[in-house]
Design a protein around this motif. Structure first.
Motif, PDB file in Angstrom:
ATOM      1  N   VAL A   1      44.889  49.169  48.336  1.00  0.00           N
ATOM      2  CA  VAL A   1      45.973  49.159  47.347  1.00  0.00           C
ATOM      3  C   VAL A   1      45.419  49.656  46.020  1.00  0.00           C
ATOM      4  CG1 VAL A   1      47.795  47.772  46.296  1.00  0.00           C
ATOM      5  CG2 VAL A   1      46.839  47.089  48.492  1.00  0.00           C
TER       6      VAL A   1
ATOM      7  N   ALA B   1      45.988  50.206  38.528  1.00  0.00           N
ATOM      8  CA  ALA B   1      45.907  51.233  37.479  1.00  0.00           C
ATOM      9  C   ALA B   1      44.539  51.908  37.417  1.00  0.00           C
ATOM     10  CB  ALA B   1      46.245  50.598  36.131  1.00  0.00           C
ATOM     11  N   GLY B   2      43.589  51.417  38.205  1.00  0.00           N
ATOM     12  CA  GLY B   2      42.282  52.094  38.241  1.00  0.00           C
ATOM     13  C   GLY B   2      41.366  51.756  37.081  1.00  0.00           C
ATOM     14  N   THR B   3      41.583  50.619  36.437  1.00  0.00           N
ATOM     15  CA  THR B   3      40.678  50.232  35.336  1.00  0.00           C
ATOM     16  C   THR B   3      39.597  49.263  35.829  1.00  0.00           C
ATOM     17  OG1 THR B   3      41.881  48.263  34.606  1.00  0.00           O
ATOM     18  CG2 THR B   3      42.622  50.375  33.705  1.00  0.00           C
ATOM     19  N   GLY B   4      39.632  48.917  37.100  1.00  0.00           N
ATOM     20  CA  GLY B   4      38.640  47.983  37.659  1.00  0.00           C
ATOM     21  C   GLY B   4      37.235  48.562  37.558  1.00  0.00           C
TER      22      GLY B   4
ATOM     23  N   THR C   1      40.647  42.793  28.188  1.00  0.00           N
ATOM     24  CA  THR C   1      40.577  43.733  27.061  1.00  0.00           C
ATOM     25  C   THR C   1      41.257  45.070  27.336  1.00  0.00           C
ATOM     26  OG1 THR C   1      38.387  42.800  27.047  1.00  0.00           O
ATOM     27  CG2 THR C   1      38.860  44.363  25.323  1.00  0.00           C
TER      28      THR C   1
ATOM     29  N   SER D   1      47.092  46.928  35.426  1.00  0.00           N
ATOM     30  CA  SER D   1      48.407  46.547  35.959  1.00  0.00           C
ATOM     31  C   SER D   1      48.385  45.082  36.398  1.00  0.00           C
ATOM     32  CB  SER D   1      48.736  47.421  37.174  1.00  0.00           C
ATOM     33  OG  SER D   1      47.913  47.044  38.280  1.00  0.00           O
TER      34      SER D   1
ATOM     35  N   SER E   1      40.511  37.954  33.360  1.00  0.00           N
ATOM     36  CA  SER E   1      40.492  37.047  32.205  1.00  0.00           C
ATOM     37  C   SER E   1      40.026  37.855  31.013  1.00  0.00           C
ATOM     38  CB  SER E   1      39.553  35.884  32.475  1.00  0.00           C
ATOM     39  OG  SER E   1      38.287  36.372  32.833  1.00  0.00           O
TER      40      SER E   1
HETATM   41  C1  FAD Z   1      37.305  49.081  28.858  1.00  0.00           C
HETATM   42  C2  FAD Z   1      37.534  48.020  29.896  1.00  0.00           C
HETATM   43  C3  FAD Z   1      37.550  46.683  29.539  1.00  0.00           C
HETATM   44  C4  FAD Z   1      37.772  45.699  30.507  1.00  0.00           C
HETATM   45  N1  FAD Z   1      37.801  44.399  30.108  1.00  0.00           N
HETATM   46  C5  FAD Z   1      38.094  43.436  31.028  1.00  0.00           C
HETATM   47  C6  FAD Z   1      38.215  42.084  30.623  1.00  0.00           C
HETATM   48  O1  FAD Z   1      38.052  41.719  29.462  1.00  0.00           O
HETATM   49  N2  FAD Z   1      38.502  41.171  31.589  1.00  0.00           N
HETATM   50  C7  FAD Z   1      38.690  41.524  32.902  1.00  0.00           C
HETATM   51  O2  FAD Z   1      38.972  40.643  33.733  1.00  0.00           O
HETATM   52  N3  FAD Z   1      38.576  42.793  33.298  1.00  0.00           N
HETATM   53  C8  FAD Z   1      38.298  43.762  32.398  1.00  0.00           C
HETATM   54  N4  FAD Z   1      38.202  45.062  32.808  1.00  0.00           N
HETATM   55  C9  FAD Z   1      38.367  45.380  34.239  1.00  0.00           C
HETATM   56  C10 FAD Z   1      39.817  45.702  34.687  1.00  0.00           C
HETATM   57  O3  FAD Z   1      40.631  46.026  33.613  1.00  0.00           O
HETATM   58  C11 FAD Z   1      40.410  44.534  35.475  1.00  0.00           C
HETATM   59  O4  FAD Z   1      39.643  44.304  36.638  1.00  0.00           O
HETATM   60  C12 FAD Z   1      41.882  44.756  35.908  1.00  0.00           C
HETATM   61  O5  FAD Z   1      42.383  43.542  36.392  1.00  0.00           O
HETATM   62  C13 FAD Z   1      42.068  45.828  36.953  1.00  0.00           C
HETATM   63  O6  FAD Z   1      43.441  46.137  37.029  1.00  0.00           O
HETATM   64  P1  FAD Z   1      43.941  47.550  37.613  1.00  0.00           P
HETATM   65  O7  FAD Z   1      45.421  47.559  37.613  1.00  0.00           O
HETATM   66  O8  FAD Z   1      43.301  48.668  36.894  1.00  0.00           O
HETATM   67  O9  FAD Z   1      43.421  47.434  39.105  1.00  0.00           O
HETATM   68  P2  FAD Z   1      42.600  48.459  40.009  1.00  0.00           P
HETATM   69  O10 FAD Z   1      41.280  48.752  39.417  1.00  0.00           O
HETATM   70  O11 FAD Z   1      43.442  49.616  40.359  1.00  0.00           O
HETATM   71  O12 FAD Z   1      42.420  47.539  41.294  1.00  0.00           O
HETATM   72  C14 FAD Z   1      41.676  46.354  41.251  1.00  0.00           C
HETATM   73  C15 FAD Z   1      41.905  45.569  42.544  1.00  0.00           C
HETATM   74  O13 FAD Z   1      43.248  45.121  42.593  1.00  0.00           O
HETATM   75  C16 FAD Z   1      43.820  45.442  43.863  1.00  0.00           C
HETATM   76  N5  FAD Z   1      45.257  45.593  43.652  1.00  0.00           N
HETATM   77  C17 FAD Z   1      45.874  46.338  42.724  1.00  0.00           C
HETATM   78  N6  FAD Z   1      47.203  46.179  42.817  1.00  0.00           N
HETATM   79  C18 FAD Z   1      47.426  45.308  43.824  1.00  0.00           C
HETATM   80  C19 FAD Z   1      48.595  44.741  44.410  1.00  0.00           C
HETATM   81  N7  FAD Z   1      49.828  45.053  43.984  1.00  0.00           N
HETATM   82  N8  FAD Z   1      48.440  43.885  45.441  1.00  0.00           N
HETATM   83  C20 FAD Z   1      47.204  43.545  45.908  1.00  0.00           C
HETATM   84  N9  FAD Z   1      46.079  44.063  45.392  1.00  0.00           N
HETATM   85  C21 FAD Z   1      46.188  44.921  44.360  1.00  0.00           C
HETATM   86  C22 FAD Z   1      43.099  46.711  44.270  1.00  0.00           C
HETATM   87  O14 FAD Z   1      43.178  46.933  45.674  1.00  0.00           O
HETATM   88  C23 FAD Z   1      41.696  46.378  43.813  1.00  0.00           C
HETATM   89  O15 FAD Z   1      41.083  45.574  44.783  1.00  0.00           O
HETATM   90  C24 FAD Z   1      37.971  46.072  31.861  1.00  0.00           C
HETATM   91  C25 FAD Z   1      37.973  47.420  32.226  1.00  0.00           C
HETATM   92  C26 FAD Z   1      37.757  48.391  31.263  1.00  0.00           C
HETATM   93  C27 FAD Z   1      37.790  49.828  31.691  1.00  0.00           C
END
Ligand code: FAD
Length: 472
Positions: free
Chosen positions: A50, A53-56, A112, A117, A127
């Motif tokens: 799944v 938004a790809g920020t993981g 942050t 998403s 968190s």
């Molecule tokens: C500059 C920067 C700062 C950051 N700071 C923090 C911070 O302070 N705290 C923190 O916790 N993280 C932080 N992160 C990491 C990131 O933002 C988090 O991990 C965020 O939760 C990822 O969300 P995403 O939508 O980008 O998920 P993605 O990276 O796209 O996916 C993450 C995981 O979620 C799963 N997923 C996505 N959507 C679904 C769905 N609908 N159902 C089931 N599974 C799903 C994916 O399969 C994957 O396993 C930071 C990242 C950056 C680039």
């Protein structure tokens, strides 16, 4: 349903902020409704990853094979009702914050990266700075719709205990296998959440896209604070910053009550100076703090309490910054966001996979952990940066090796992990395990717990097709 299989369209889905470059997929599936998703899953046998938004930062959304399911079209935000709001999984934190601006509510967890998403934030139990006071994503989720890998669906609600079977849309039931493992009680994002009295909802939050696909999320909101007392404090030594945090913990909450305590080491400040040229020259550490204020009439007395407290401690008081307006506060958030963003950009520029830690320890080990980091990191010639959630005993150590120093960096990482695990710490307090921390996660929990956690995975996804390569 949109289906895309040309490599150029797939390429952006093979990335996240970890810079992991080994992704591969045959197709991207973009359902335009949950029914479409359910029909697709019913006839699917391929591995599914799944995409959020790809920020993981752990490559957890990067597939190794099979198909990518992106819920980017499921992005509605409903009306606020009784302090709750329903959002689609593609809604970003920035979009929710914008929508709440004109309301009396706010959503406290603030990872942050506001482009994350809600699907991703739930899947990683994200968190952020304010978790020090308010807790993590899990604490603000009341309900979620989930679809399992085989297309069976259910509504996960608070109060549906994991000790009772989970009832699915076709009338079938799944029971949680016997598990003796218990997740750490402090801030932890490594592996499935397993604690006494938990709900099924708790298990799916933080499961890194391996147990089910979240399709709707009901969030709990809190009344918006009238304001935030906030500042960036500078210190001439890193130790004085650490002791200040220890002092903050001892002061009664009626005096000062911070929700964020965020650390920047000397090397973070050196990088940040490129963008914030007014960082005091003699500063070797900084602490961003925020203290929410319920009523505006309490703001001045709250600020005075902070000034009085800080004047007693080793802060470079005259050089520190205090927010005087909303735009100052936004500038402080930018300061906090800039450091991970700069490091991610630097890693991409050098084609370097993110090499960093996300570990936390129980509070008793806080100073020992800080001293360990300094001793181990200063002993070599590796470049590194340490920043993060000092209040939660949770720091991000980012190692920035040259191409000929990778092995050296791995050795340092290994030593840090070894010691943190000796102290009963966690290998991930925030980002999850994904594909990058599997080895150290296995070390953290041991073989028996790992088999138990795999049994949970097997109960919900017996074909092991969802989020393959994550956690296990
Ligand atoms: C500059 C920067 C700062 C950051 N700071 C923090 C911070 O302070 N705290 C923190 O916790 N993280 C932080 N992160 C990491 C990131 O933002 C988090 O991990 C965020 O939760 C990822 O969300 P995403 O939508 O980008 O998920 P993605 O990276 O796209 O996916 C993450 C995981 O979620 C799963 N997923 C996505 N959507 C679904 C769905 N609908 N159902 C089931 N599974 C799903 C994916 O399969 C994957 O396993 C930071 C990242 C950056 C680039």
């Amino acid at each position: 349903m949109i289906r895309k299989s040309d490599p150029q369209t797939i390429a952006p889905y093979l990335k996240d902020a970890s810079n992991y470059a080994e992704g591969s997929a045959e197709e991207v599936i973009i359902p335009e409704s949950i029914d479409e998703l359910i029909i697709f899953l019913g006839g699917n046998n391929r591995p599914i990853t799944v995409a959020g938004a790809g920020t993981g930062v752990t490559a957890s959304r990067i597939p190794q094979s099979g198909v990518i399911v992106s819920l980017e079209r499921i992005d509605s935000i409903d009306e606020i009702e009784g302090g709750t709001i329903d959002v689609g999984p593609a809604v970003t934190l920035a979009q929710l914050n914008k929508c709440l601006e004109s309301s009396p509510y706010f959503y406290p967890p603030n990872p942050t990266e506001t482009l994350a998403s809600f699907g991703g934030m739930l899947a990683t139990n994200a968190s952020g700075p304010r978790s020090y006071k308010y807790g993590v994503t899990r604490d603000f989720v009341l309900e979620a719709d989930v679809v399992l890998a085989d297309g069976r669906a259910t509504v996960l609600r608070r109060g549906i205990p994991a000790e009772k079977p989970l009832r699915l849309s076709d009338g079938s039931e799944i029971s949680l296998p016997e598990v003796s493992y218990t997740s750490p009680a402090y801030k932890n994002a490594a592996g499935y959440y397993v604690r006494p009295g938990m709900d099924w909802l708790d298990l799916f939050i933080g499961s890194e896209g391996t147990l089910g696909i979240l399709t709707r999320i009901r969030l709990k909101l809190l009344p918006r604070p009238a304001g935030f007392i906030s500042g960036i404090l500078f210190f001439d030594t890193e130790d004085s910053c650490w002791s200040l945090v220890e002092m903050v913990r001892r002061v009664p909450r009626e005096q000062i009550d911070p929700c964020s305590l965020e650390y920047f080491d000397r090397r973070s400040l050196n990088r940040l100076r490129k963008k914030f040229n007014n960082i005091p020259e003699r500063a070797n550490a900084a602490l961003f703090f925020e203290n929410d204020v319920g009523r505006m009439e309490d703001y001045d007395s709250g600020l005075e309490a902070w000034f009085e407290f800080l004047s007693r401690e080793g802060v470079l008081f005259d050089d520190s910054w205090f927010a005087q307006s909303a735009s100052d506060l936004n500038r402080f958030y930018e300061f906090r966001h800039e450091i991970p963003a700069m490091l991610n950009e630097e890693n991409s520029r050098f084609g370097r996979v993110k090499m960093g830690t996300d570990m936390a320890v129980p509070e008793e080990q806080f100073i020992a952990m800080m001293k360990l980091y300094r001793a181990e990191l200063e002993a070599g010639d590796l470049d590194y940066v340490v920043f993060g959630h000092l209040g939660d005993n949770h720091l991000h150590v980012n190692l920035l090796p040259d191409s000929n120093q990778i092995q050296q960096a791995e050795v340092v990482c290994k030593r840090l992990v070894g010691k943190i695990l000796e102290w009963q710490g966690t290998v991930s307090a925030e980002h999850g395990v994904g594909k990058l921390k599997k080895k150290i996660f296995a070390e953290m929990v041991g073989d028996t717990a790992l088999s138990e956690l795999k049994a949970i995975k097997m109960a919900l996804d017996p074909r092991m097709i969802l989020g393959r390569g994550n956690i296990f």
